[in-house]
Design a protein around this motif. Structure first.
Motif, PDB file in Angstrom:
ATOM      1  N   ASN A  14       0.812  -1.217   0.000  1.00 21.60           N
ATOM      2  CA  ASN A  14       0.000   0.000   0.000  1.00 21.60           C
ATOM      3  C   ASN A  14       0.843   1.263   0.000  1.00 21.60           C
ATOM      4  N   THR A  18       0.012   3.856  -2.860  1.00 26.00           N
ATOM      5  CA  THR A  18      -0.363   5.225  -2.517  1.00 26.00           C
ATOM      6  C   THR A  18       0.582   6.207  -3.194  1.00 26.00           C
ATOM      7  N   TRP A  21      -0.448   6.259  -6.864  1.00 28.48           N
ATOM      8  CA  TRP A  21      -1.733   6.908  -7.111  1.00 28.48           C
ATOM      9  C   TRP A  21      -1.726   8.396  -6.835  1.00 28.48           C
ATOM     10  N   GLU A  52       4.248  -2.410  -6.039  1.00 27.53           N
ATOM     11  CA  GLU A  52       3.054  -2.716  -5.249  1.00 27.53           C
ATOM     12  C   GLU A  52       2.652  -4.165  -5.475  1.00 27.53           C
ATOM     13  N   GLN A  56       1.927  -7.162  -2.966  1.00 25.42           N
ATOM     14  CA  GLN A  56       0.501  -7.507  -2.851  1.00 25.42           C
ATOM     15  C   GLN A  56       0.239  -8.978  -3.164  1.00 25.42           C
ATOM     16  N   GLN A  80      -6.881  -5.139   4.006  1.00 26.91           N
ATOM     17  CA  GLN A  80      -6.171  -4.333   3.010  1.00 26.91           C
ATOM     18  C   GLN A  80      -6.741  -2.924   2.934  1.00 26.91           C
ATOM     19  N   GLU A  81      -8.045  -2.796   3.004  1.00 28.77           N
ATOM     20  CA  GLU A  81      -8.675  -1.475   2.924  1.00 28.77           C
ATOM     21  C   GLU A  81      -8.312  -0.596   4.118  1.00 28.77           C
ATOM     22  N   THR A  84      -4.794   0.449   3.742  1.00 30.41           N
ATOM     23  CA  THR A  84      -4.749   1.504   2.726  1.00 30.41           C
ATOM     24  C   THR A  84      -5.068   2.862   3.338  1.00 30.41           C
ATOM     25  N   PHE A  88      -2.535   5.909   3.648  1.00 26.76           N
ATOM     26  CA  PHE A  88      -2.918   7.151   2.989  1.00 26.76           C
ATOM     27  C   PHE A  88      -2.853   8.336   3.944  1.00 26.76           C
TER      28      PHE A  88
END
Length: 122
Positions: A14, A18, A21, A52, A56, A80-81, A84, A88
């Motif tokens: 992540n 991040t 992204w 990543e 992952q 995972q969420e 994240t 973040f």
């Protein structure tokens, strides 16, 4: 041990995602990178995203109960969420110092943590 390995790999994964992204929002400030335009930023982000996947895929293979790990597919996704979001928040505080988090953000994160609790409880 597989739980800890999975979580560590997900954190690393992540961190790279991040950066891929949202890092491009800062890459344009770097000398010389701005002239590359959007296509150049996409290529840089895509290159970062490769790493990543290097974390992952093993995290999911090690962590998934179907391949001998401790987590169900749903548990892996929820874990995972949440990772994240934590990554973040740390990333945005470090790289985007003008971003602020309000109480409604913290309440939303608390509800996500509650979601993890309920997913793992079942």
């Amino acid at each position: 041990m597989k739980s800890l390995t999975t979580i560590l790999l997900l954190v690393l994964s992540n961190a790279f995602m991040t950066l891929a992204w949202y890092g491009h929002l800062k890459f344009g400030e770097w000398k010389g990178v701005a002239k590359w335009g959007l296509f150049g930023l996409i290529v840089i982000s895509w290159g970062i995203a490769f790493f990543e996947y290097c974390f992952q895929v093993p995290a999911n293979r090690i962590g998934f109960s179907g391949t001998g790990g401790p987590f169900s597919l749903v548990q892996l996704k929820v874990l995972q969420e949440v990772i994240t979001l934590v990554v973040f928040v740390v990333f945005s505080v470090i790289f985007f110092k003008n971003e602020t988090f309000s109480s409604n953000h913290l309440i939303g994160f608390a509800f996500l943590i509650l979601a993890v609790y309920f997913i793992f409880k079942g």
